[in-house]
Design a protein around this motif. Structure first.
Motif, short mmCIF file in Angstrom:
data_model
loop_
_atom_site.label_atom_id
_atom_site.label_comp_id
_atom_site.label_asym_id
_atom_site.label_seq_id
_atom_site.Cartn_x
_atom_site.Cartn_y
_atom_site.Cartn_z
N LEU A 539 0.78 -1.31 -0.03
CA LEU A 539 0.03 0.22 0.07
C LEU A 539 0.75 1.04 -0.25
CD1 LEU A 539 -3.15 0.82 0.11
CD2 LEU A 539 -2.91 1.02 3.14
N GLU A 540 0.37 1.90 -0.65
CA GLU A 540 1.68 3.10 -0.98
C GLU A 540 0.78 4.93 -1.57
OE1 GLU A 540 5.85 2.40 -3.08
OE2 GLU A 540 4.75 3.76 -4.67
N GLN A 541 1.67 5.12 -0.96
CA GLN A 541 1.06 6.99 -0.85
C GLN A 541 1.65 7.57 -1.46
OE1 GLN A 541 0.32 10.27 1.79
NE2 GLN A 541 -1.79 10.03 1.92
N THR A 542 1.63 8.41 -2.77
CA THR A 542 2.56 9.21 -2.87
C THR A 542 2.18 10.97 -3.28
OG1 THR A 542 3.98 7.52 -4.47
CG2 THR A 542 4.15 10.58 -4.98
N THR A 564 -2.32 13.44 -4.11
CA THR A 564 -2.09 13.07 -3.38
C THR A 564 -2.61 11.77 -4.17
OG1 THR A 564 -2.22 13.92 -1.42
CG2 THR A 564 -2.56 11.81 -1.65
N SER A 565 -1.97 10.56 -4.61
CA SER A 565 -2.29 9.54 -5.19
C SER A 565 -1.87 8.10 -4.65
CB SER A 565 -1.67 9.25 -6.21
OG SER A 565 -1.13 10.32 -7.36
N TRP A 566 -3.08 7.69 -4.16
CA TRP A 566 -2.53 6.12 -3.56
C TRP A 566 -3.08 5.08 -4.46
CZ3 TRP A 566 -2.30 5.01 1.58
CH2 TRP A 566 -3.41 6.03 2.22
N ALA A 600 -5.18 -1.11 -7.79
CA ALA A 600 -6.61 -0.59 -7.50
C ALA A 600 -5.68 0.88 -7.26
CB ALA A 600 -6.98 -1.09 -5.60
N GLY A 601 -6.12 2.09 -6.56
CA GLY A 601 -6.12 3.42 -6.19
C GLY A 601 -6.47 4.55 -6.69
N ASP A 602 -5.71 5.47 -6.72
CA ASP A 602 -5.98 6.19 -7.47
C ASP A 602 -4.55 6.73 -8.75
OD1 ASP A 602 -7.09 8.30 -6.07
OD2 ASP A 602 -6.06 8.64 -4.87
N ALA A 603 -3.19 5.83 -8.58
CA ALA A 603 -2.89 5.47 -9.74
C ALA A 603 -3.06 4.12 -10.42
CB ALA A 603 -1.01 6.00 -9.52
N ARG A 604 -2.55 3.52 -11.63
CA ARG A 604 -3.51 2.73 -12.42
C ARG A 604 -2.12 2.19 -12.92
NH1 ARG A 604 -8.16 0.28 -11.39
NH2 ARG A 604 -9.36 0.45 -9.48
N TYR A 605 -1.17 1.60 -13.22
CA TYR A 605 -0.23 1.71 -13.73
C TYR A 605 0.45 0.40 -13.74
CZ TYR A 605 2.32 1.99 -10.11
OH TYR A 605 3.11 1.67 -7.93
N VAL A 606 1.77 -0.06 -15.03
CA VAL A 606 2.02 -1.32 -14.83
C VAL A 606 3.48 -1.21 -15.67
CG1 VAL A 606 1.49 -1.61 -17.11
CG2 VAL A 606 2.14 -3.89 -15.32
#
Length: 765
Positions: A539-542, A564-566, A600-606
C-alpha cells in the motif's frame, strides 16, 4: 649455638641438593616418620595446591627418594622459583619462593601490528596478566614476535624484553620493538624456462619486484607462504599446457647483509610437451560406463592438461558419491610414450563399499541455532550418502553469510564399514552492524547515513534492519525484516515500511518534493538452487508537494489527478545469480526481473525492469563485462503513466559522461522528467592497476555506454541513443565499491547536459 641447633633438630634439603643426592649425601635428611606438614613462603598460591601435589602424607615415612619426588612435583607446577624441604623434629616444612606474577604486558614501537592483536598472541603462548612469570616463556614470546615480523618481511626487527619488578612480588613486561624497514623483493629470476618467457611466468605471481602501487598492494614484500602459492601457480601453468614432467628443482631466497633486499631464484626443468593419445576406463564403474565417459573432459589430440585430469577424477568421485559410494577411489595413471611425446591416460576406479549417513553433527556454532544450519542441508540422516547433496548443503550453509568458514568432514563409524558421520564445522562471524557515516558523490553531494542491521537475530537466521539515508535529492527511512524460512519449505517473507522523498537530480533551486510512504510484504519462493521467484503486494501513497521551480509535468499531474495518489501495487520478480563474487566478479551471470502492477487506487499502472550482467574471464587478471537493462511502464484505466514512477538515465549506473538522470524527455522549464521507457547497454574491459599485481580490489576499466529514456508516446528509436566511452577506476574501499569514471560523449544531441568526471560509492557499472 651448635648445641642449640642440634637440640632443635632442624635439617634442610634444597632443590639443588635434591638433584645431587648421590654426589653429596651430606645434604640429605635422615629418614623419619612425618607427623605433620607445614608450608611457608606462600603469598598467592593456596596451601591446598601444595598438599595436593605432594607425594607425602602425614604418617608416611620420609626418605631421600620421596623428598626428591616432592621437589620435582612442586617445580612441575611452574609456580615457584625455589623449593626447599626442612625437618623440624618430625614436622616436614615445605619452604617455597613464589615466582613473580605478571601485572601487565605492554608493547612499545609497534606500528605493523595492533597492540590488542599482539596481546592476544601473548595469551596464546601463556604470557598474560595474572600468570606466573617465566623467563623461558618470555624468551619464547620474544622469538615469536620476531617470527611474526619476519612474516611481514621485517627481517631487521629487533625486540628487547624489559622486566620491571613492582610491589607484591609482581613484574611488568615491556617488549620494545625496533621494526626497521621491510625487506623488499629486488629480483625474481626463473632459470631453465624455454617454452615461455620469463616475464610471462613472473606475471603469474602475486609477488613481484614492485611498482608505483606497491605502497598499497605490498606485493614486493616477501612471504614464504605467498612464494609457495606462486610456485604452485607456476607448476599448474605448465601442467595445464602439456608439460607432464615439469618440475621445480630448487628455490633460493637470498637476503642482503643489511636485510633490506631479497633475491629469489627459481630453477625449473620443463621437460617435453605431451599430447593425449587416448583415455581408457578400467575398474568397476557400476555398469554405468557411458555415464562416466560423459564426464571425461580430457580430449585426445590436445596437450596434456592437469586441470582437466583433476576435474575428471573429481567428477568421477563425486558421481560415485551420488550412488552412496563415499569411499570411491579414482586414479589417473599416465602411460608415457617419450619417443613420440604422447601420453595415454588410464582412469582406474574402485567404488569400494556403499555407505549411508548415520548422523549429522554441527560444530562451532556458538550463537546460531542448529536448526538454522540443518534446514539448509539436503543430505539427510539415515539416507544413502549423496556427494551432490552434501556439496549443495555445504554451499547453502555458506551462502547464509553467517560464517567465515564452512567445512563438511566425513568420518567413518568404527565397527560399521557401511556408515559415515558428517560433521559440519563452522566459524561464526559478527552479523550485526551499527553504521554512522557520510558519503559524497558528484550527483548527490553530501549524503549522511545511519543503519542498524542484524542478519542473524538471536541466532534465528532472521534479518532485521533500519536504514536512514539522506542526500540533496533523495532521502530514505526504511524498516525491514526478513524471515528466510517463513515456511518449512524455505519460502521467505519480507516486511518493509518506508518513507522517501525525492526530486529530479539537477538542482533547480526549487523547494518542491515527491513524498512516498508505504508498506509492503514480499515472499520469495526458491525454484532451484540459483533461481528465486518473488511476489507480494503493498500500500503506497505519493504526494506531490508543490513548490517553487516545480517541473510543469508534475504540476499538470497534480492539477488533473490530485496532489496525493494512493495505489495498491502487486509485485512479482525473479532472480538468478551464479557469479563467483558479488563485489569483484570475474565470471558468471546475474539476472533479475521485477514487475509492479497497481491494481487499485488513484494511480493505475504496470511497470517492469529486466537486467542482465555477464562476466567473461580472459585470464586471471583480465575480464570482459557486459550489462543490459530494459525498463518499461504503462498507465492503466485510461490514465497516463504516473510521472513519479518514471525511469531516469544518465551518469554512473547508466550512461556515463552525461549529467546524472538528465537523459530523456524534458518539460518547458528544461527539467528532466525521466520516462516510462528505458534502455541501457554497457561494456567494460577490466584489468588490474599497473603495479598492483593480481589485486582485484583495485582495478581500472575501459568502457563504452549507450542508452536513453523515452516518453510514453515516443517510439523506441536506436537513433536517439546517447553513447559515451572512457576510462575508470574501481576500488573496493572500506565504505563500499568506489568507482570513478572519466567519459567522453561520442553521441550527443543539443541540450544534453555533459559531466565528464563522475564518482560514487556503492554502485556498479
Amino acid at each position: 649455638m651448635r648445641k642449640h641447633i642440634n637440640r632443635l633438630g632442624v635439617r634442610t634439603v634444597s632443590a639443588v641438593a635434591a638433584m645431587v643426592f648421590a654426589a653429596n649425601a651430606a645434604w640429605a635428611l635422615a629418614p623419619f616418620k612425618v607427623q605433620d606438614i607445614r608450608v611457608e613462603g606462600l603469598q598467592r598460591v593456596e596451601p591446598g595446591t601444595i598438599f595436593a601435589s605432594l607425594p607425602l602424607r602425614v604418617g608416611d615415612e620420609y626418605n631421600d627418594e620421596k623428598g626428591a619426588a616432592a621437589i620435582r612435583a612442586l617445580f612441575a607446577l611452574g609456580l615457584f622459583k625455589d623449593v626447599r624441604l626442612e625437618a623440624s623434629g618430625n614436622v616436614l616444612v615445605v619452604v617455597v619462593e613464589e615466582r613473580p606474577t605478571i601485572a601487565d604486558v605492554e608493547f612499545a614501537g609497534t606500528k605493523e601490528f595492533d597492540k590488542d592483536t599482539l596481546k592476544k598472541a601473548m595469551r596464546d603462548v601463556g604470557l598474560t596478566e595474572g600468570r606466573p612469570f617465566d623467563k623461558a616463556l618470555a624468551d619464547r614470546a620474544e622469538q615469536e614476535l620476531k617470527r611474526q615480523y619476519i612474516n611481514r618481511s621485517l627481517y631487521g626487527a629487533e625486540v628487547v624484553t624489559t622486566v620491571t619488578p613492582i610491589e607484591r612480588n609482581r613484574v611488568n613486561l615491556t617488549f620494545t620493538v625496533t621494526e626497521g624497514e621491510p625487506a623488499k623483493i629486488k629480483e625474481i629470476r626463473i632459470v631453465g624456462n624455454q617454452a615461455f618467457g620469463e616475464s610471462t611466468l613472473k606475471g603469474l605471481f602475486d609477488q613481484d619486484t614492485g611498482g608505483w602501487m606497491s605502497w598499497y598492494t605490498k606485493s614486493n614484500r616477501y612471504s614464504r607462504a605467498k612464494l609457495n602459492a606462486d610456485l604452485e601457480t607456476l607448476r599448474s601453468y605448465y601442467l595445464a599446457r602439456g608439460y607432464l614432467e615439469f618440475r621445480i628443482d630448487s628455490t633460493q631466497v637470498a637476503i642482503s647483509p643489511d636485510k633490506q633486499d631479497i633475491s629469489i631464484t627459481i630453477n625449473v626443468t620443463e621437460g617435453q610437451r605431451y599430447v593425449v593419445s587416448g583415455v581408457k576406463l578400467e575398474g568397476n564403474y557400476l555398469d554405468r560406463d557411458d555415464e562416466f565417459k560423459s564426464l571425461v573432459t580430457i580430449r585426445p589430440g590436445e596437450p596434456y592438461n592437469a586441470d582437466r585430469v583433476a576435474e575428471t577424477t573429481k567428477a568421477f568421485t563425486d558421481h560415485f558419491g551420488n550412488f552412496g559410494f563415499a569411499f570411491a577411489r579414482v586414479e589417473a595413471v599416465p602411460e608415457i610414450d617419450r619417443e613420440n611425446n604422447r601420453v595415454a591416460l588410464v582412469l582406474r576406479a574402485e567404488p569400494s563399499r556403499r555407505a549411508y549417513v548415520r548422523r549429522i553433527q554441527v560444530s562451532g556454532n556458538n550463537r546460531t541455532r542448529d536448526e538454522v544450519i540443518r534446514r539448509e542441508f539436503r543430505q539427510y540422516e539415515a539416507s544413502w550418502y549423496d556427494g551432490d547433496k552434501i556439496k549443495l548443503s555445504r554451499d547453502r550453509v555458506d551462502r547464509l553469510g553467517f560464517f567465515t568458514e564452512v567445512n563438511v568432514e566425513t568420518q567413518e563409524v568404527p565397527g560399521a564399514p557401511d556408515q559415515v558421520d558428517l560433521v559440519i564445522n563452522v566459524a561464526e562471524k559478527p552479523t550485526g552492524s551499527l553504521q554512522l557515516g557520510a558519503g559524497f558523490s558528484s550527483a548527490e553531494k553530501v549524503a549522511l547515513s545511519f543503519a542498524i542491521k542484524q542478519e542473524n537475530v538471536f541466532g534465528s537466521g532472521n534479518y532485521l534492519g533500519v536504514d536512514v539515508n539522506t542526500s540533496k535529492y533523495r532521502r530514505t527511512l526504511v524498516f525491514s525484516t526478513t524471515d528466510p524460512y517463513f515456511t518449512q519449505d524455505g519460502i521467505s517473507r519480507t516486511l518493509d515500511v518506508y518513507y522517501r522523498t525525492a526530486k529530479p537530480y539537477e538542482n533547480q533551486g526549487g523547494n518542491y518534493e515527491l513524498v512516498t510512504a508505504g508498506t509492503s510484504i514480499r515472499f520469495g519462493v526458491p525454484f532451484s538452487e540459483t533461481d528465486t521467484v518473488f511476489f507480494g503486494g503493498g500500500l503506497e501513497q505519493t504526494q506531490i508537494k508543490v513548490g517553487t521551480n516545480i517541473p510543469a509535468a508534475y504540476l499538470v499531474y497534480a492539477e488533473k489527478f490530485g496532489d496525493t495518489s494512493w495505489s495498491l501495487p502487486l509485485t512479482i520478480g525473479w532472480s538468478r545469480d551464479d557469479r563467483d563474487s558479488a563485489l569483484a566478479p570475474n565470471s558468471g551471470r546475474y539476472q533479475r526481473l521485477n514487475t509492479e502492477w497497481s491494481v487499485a487506487g488513484d494511480a493505475r499502472y504496470v511497470r517492469g525492469n529486466y537486467q542482465i550482467q555477464q562476466y567473461i574471464p580472459l585470464n586471471k587478471q583480465y575480464t570482459l563485462a557486459f550489462n543490459g537493462e530494459l525498463g518499461m511502464g504503462k498507465g492503466m484505466n485510461g490514465r497516463p503513466f504516473p510521472v513519479f514512477k518514471n525511469f531516469y538515465s544518465g551518469g554512473l549506473g547508466s550512461v556515463r559522461g552525461f549529467d546524472q538522470g538528465t537523459l530523456g524527455p524534458r518539460d518547458v522549464t528544461g527539467a528532466s522528467l525521466g520516462g516510462p521507457k528505458k534502455i541501457t547497454l554497457n561494456a567494460e574491459f577490466i584489468a588490474p592497476v599497473p603495479g598492483a599485481g593480481n589485486d582485484r580490489t583495485l582495478r581500472w576499466f575501459a568502457f563504452v555506454d549507450a542508452g536513453n529514456v523515452y516518453g510514453e508516446d515516443e517510439n523506441w528509436e536506436l537513433s536517439d541513443l546517447r553513447a559515451s566511452a572512457g576510462l575508470g577506476l574501481s576500488w573496493i574501499s572500506p565504505l563500499g565499491p568506489l568507482r570513478i569514471a572519466f567519459a567522453q560523449p561520442v553521441r550527443k544531441f543539443a541540450g544534453d547536459r555533459i559531466q565528464k568526471l563522475q564518482f560514487q560509492i556503492g554502485t556498479s557499472f
